[in-house]
Design an enzyme around this catalytic site. Sequence first.
Site, PDB file in Angstrom:
ATOM      1  N   HIS A  27       0.665  -1.202  -0.317  1.00  0.00           N
ATOM      2  CA  HIS A  27       0.175  -0.238   0.256  1.00  0.00           C
ATOM      3  C   HIS A  27       1.035   1.546   0.050  1.00  0.00           C
ATOM      4  O   HIS A  27       0.551   1.957  -0.920  1.00  0.00           O
ATOM      5  CB  HIS A  27      -0.421  -0.055   1.308  1.00  0.00           C
ATOM      6  N   LYS A  51     -17.989  -6.416   7.772  1.00  0.00           N
ATOM      7  CA  LYS A  51     -16.376  -7.087   7.996  1.00  0.00           C
ATOM      8  C   LYS A  51     -15.625  -5.974   9.113  1.00  0.00           C
ATOM      9  O   LYS A  51     -15.675  -4.849   9.876  1.00  0.00           O
ATOM     10  CB  LYS A  51     -15.119  -5.730   6.771  1.00  0.00           C
ATOM     11  N   ARG A 100      -2.352  -5.638  -8.246  1.00  0.00           N
ATOM     12  CA  ARG A 100      -0.725  -6.981  -8.151  1.00  0.00           C
ATOM     13  C   ARG A 100      -0.778  -7.909  -9.450  1.00  0.00           C
ATOM     14  O   ARG A 100       0.080  -8.377  -9.555  1.00  0.00           O
ATOM     15  CB  ARG A 100      -1.192  -7.458  -7.337  1.00  0.00           C
ATOM     16  N   SER A 137      -2.936  -7.739   2.891  1.00  0.00           N
ATOM     17  CA  SER A 137      -3.657  -7.334   4.351  1.00  0.00           C
ATOM     18  C   SER A 137      -3.473  -8.670   4.932  1.00  0.00           C
ATOM     19  O   SER A 137      -3.764  -8.921   6.143  1.00  0.00           O
ATOM     20  CB  SER A 137      -4.527  -6.327   4.421  1.00  0.00           C
TER      21      SER A 137
END
Length: 169
Positions: A27, A51, A100, A137
Amino acid sequence: MTGPESEGQLLRRAVCPGSFDPITNGHLDIIARASRLYDVVHVVVMINQSKKGLFTVDERIELIREVTAEFGNVQVEAYHGLLVDYCKQRDIPAIVKGLRAVSDFDYELQMAQMNNGLSGVETLFIPTSPTYSFLSSSLVKEVATWGGDISHLVPPVVLESLKERLGQD
């Protein structure tokens, strides 16, 4: 720099959204690169009530502020709602996202097209550094939970916060 203009000159502004639970070196790499391209980068912790995060939103904001302070042009805050509404409210024309892998592109392209269709906001993709192409993460939290070495994956202050949260010495 309190408004969209400083000394009569329009500032180039972008937003880097995410949950950042926690912020990783991946990040940070994208934010650093965006901060070289834009006058102001808004790092926005998107709030998703469904979440349960490891860190509270306020804790994430504080960690992000600490690790981005050196850039000097990064503003950090939380937002609950559609990212395009955040952008419209603040007259921000661009979203910066890190990619990614091809799987990220498939999802992010759909999101970018939806955001553009809803509001005209453009999305710019920055490929992640190969060093961080596998990093997430979720993966960091999982490895940390089992006592694995993540010191090369997160900034030192995040490492210490993770250890403290997980009850590790």
